[in-house]
Scaffold this active site. Structure first.
Site, PDB file in Angstrom:
ATOM      1  N   ASP A   1      43.325 -22.087   2.187  1.00  0.00           N
ATOM      2  CA  ASP A   1      42.448 -22.486   1.086  1.00  0.00           C
ATOM      3  C   ASP A   1      40.988 -22.142   1.320  1.00  0.00           C
ATOM      4  O   ASP A   1      40.137 -22.441   0.469  1.00  0.00           O
ATOM      5  CB  ASP A   1      42.594 -23.987   0.816  1.00  0.00           C
ATOM      6  CG  ASP A   1      43.879 -24.315   0.080  1.00  0.00           C
ATOM      7  OD1 ASP A   1      44.228 -23.567  -0.843  1.00  0.00           O
ATOM      8  OD2 ASP A   1      44.520 -25.310   0.432  1.00  0.00           O
TER       9      ASP A   1
ATOM     10  N   ASP B   1      49.990 -20.901  -5.048  1.00  0.00           N
ATOM     11  CA  ASP B   1      48.544 -21.091  -5.054  1.00  0.00           C
ATOM     12  C   ASP B   1      47.829 -20.029  -4.206  1.00  0.00           C
ATOM     13  O   ASP B   1      46.679 -19.668  -4.470  1.00  0.00           O
ATOM     14  CB  ASP B   1      48.160 -22.469  -4.503  1.00  0.00           C
ATOM     15  CG  ASP B   1      49.052 -23.602  -4.947  1.00  0.00           C
ATOM     16  OD1 ASP B   1      50.270 -23.398  -5.069  1.00  0.00           O
ATOM     17  OD2 ASP B   1      48.538 -24.726  -5.137  1.00  0.00           O
TER      18      ASP B   1
END
Length: 419
Positions: A146, A204
């Site tokens: 991330d 994601d």
């Protein structure tokens, strides 16, 4: 928890043809955009002032849940150990903060940058610089994919809008840490370092490839780009079903074969988790933009068409999962809608039939800019949009504002105005 009765009439009278756009004059369109800019500026500057001396970032608003409600949405009994404990009552409704190491930490600085781009307001620029600088320690973080969200949304926008000599170094160092998570034998970047999976990859992760493409351009080294392309190719092969919906999690064995396919935040392993579908169309549109590989464009088109077919709400804002049971209290996910709108505006410029994607994005933006989703100034704990869903199966962030909903909403508005 506070169920979302706001949409009761809509939920009980869904149109079989999906969302509809009310015709608007150019003057009325200008009015809703001006209002959105005004609200965004007020909310962001108010929040920045509140947190100016804090090392924390705004993430959401504290909310709770009822176990019976979760089971109704999931359509099965839940293991109490799998859901987060309800927060203390005194926290309910209050702003929830996160550290700079949280996966969402880059979205607030990024929103400040985007609002500055949208308005030219120098106060937004000053706060964008202040909050971006708070993220500097993230450049050393190696335990998550991330970092793309965290650093590209903050420093990446800073590079565009207020370049200086230090930003390039931060982006490349962070890209090195992301690249280190790439496994050539598997052909993917590892997403998580927790759980029982051998090598988990979540949809994601397609969003974090943008940092790698950027690092290749900044450094002149193709290794980042090559890893991004390989990851996208492997994900295209293994994450998607024949109907172009995608799994949330695909875990790989060490030899590159698939260990298992499942969900972590969706209704069930075979359902179409709304934000996952949004990540997919955004990710493959981005990959085509960066590579001109038509396989990526075709995938983006297939996923976009699936989304337009599957979302049946009258306002284009999807329920938290495309397969969720529809009732008056079924939560929407404005964050998924914002991501879809941003992706669709880009996609519209790449294909002959692009107008349908542009029109769909406009419907989403008009819905999000209306009273049902756009906050009143001074309310919603300083966030711009209402009614997003983080992870319903975990009882987490249900029918709340989310910092990434605000970010992609602003990004979509900018893209719409630049068409």
């Amino acid at each position: 928890m506070r169920h979302n009765y706001l949409f009761a009439a809509m939920a009980l009278a869904l149109s079989l043809t999906g969302c509809r756009q009310q015709p608007a004059s150019s003057a009325s369109q200008e009015a809703w955009i001006d209002h959105a800019e005004e609200v965004a500026t007020y909310q962001l500057l108010s929040t920045a002032a509140d947190l100016e001396d804090s090392l924390m970032m705004p993430r959401t608003r504290w909310s709770g849940y009822e176990t019976a409600f979760l089971e109704k949405q999931l359509e099965h009994k839940i293991n109490e150990d799998s859901i987060h404990a309800n927060p203390p009552k005194e926290l309910l409704g209050q702003r929830r903060l996160c550290s700079v190491y949280d996966w969402t930490s880059g979205f607030f600085p990024g929103s400040l940058w985007l609002a500055y781009e949208l308005t030219g307001n120098d106060s937004l620029k000053a706060q964008a610089i202040r909050f971006t600088n708070k993220l500097n320690p993230v450049r050393k973080q190696t335990n998550t994919h991330d970092v793309g969200f965290m650093v590209n949304c903050s420093y990446g926008n800073a590079l565009r809008l207020a370049p200086n000599d230090t930003i390039k170094e931060v982006l490349i160092e962070t890209a090195d840490n992301l690249y280190a998570r790439f496994n050539p034998a598997i052909g993917c970047i590892r997403s998580w370092d927790f759980g029982a999976w051998n090598f988990p990859v979540i949809i994601d992760n397609m969003m974090n490839l943008e940092l790698l493409f950027k690092a290749s351009k900044l450094s002149g080294d193709r290794k980042y780009r090559d890893a991004a392309v390989r990851h996208a190719q492997t994900t295209l092969k293994n994450h998607f079903r024949p109907d172009y919906t995608c799994y949330h999690v695909v875990s790989y064995n060490n030899d590159g074969t698939v260990e298992r396919k499942q969900t972590h935040q969706g209704k069930n392993d075979e359902s179409a988790w709304a934000r996952g579908q949004a990540w997919a169309v955004y990710g493959y549109t981005l990959c085509y933009k960066e590579t001109q590989d038509t396989a990526f464009l075709q995938q983006a088109v297939h996923v976009a068409d699936m989304i337009m077919n599957r979302v049946k709400t009258t306002d284009c804002i999807p329920y938290w999962d495309f397969d969720a049971p529809v009732a008056s209290d079924t939560p929407r996910d404005a964050s998924a809608a914002a991501v879809i709108a941003s992706a669709f505006i880009d996609l519209a410029g790449f294909v002959p039939e692009g107008q349908k994607y542009s029109d769909y994005a406009l419907r989403i933006l008009q819905s999000l800019s209306g009273k049902d989703y756009l906050a009143e100034k001074g309310e919603n704990e300083g966030f711009i949009l209402m009614h997003s869903t983080g992870s319903l199966p975990h009882g987490s962030e249900i029918d709340v504002p989310l910092n990434y909903a605000d970010y992609y909403y602003l990004e979509a508005l900018i893209k719409y105005l630049k068409q």
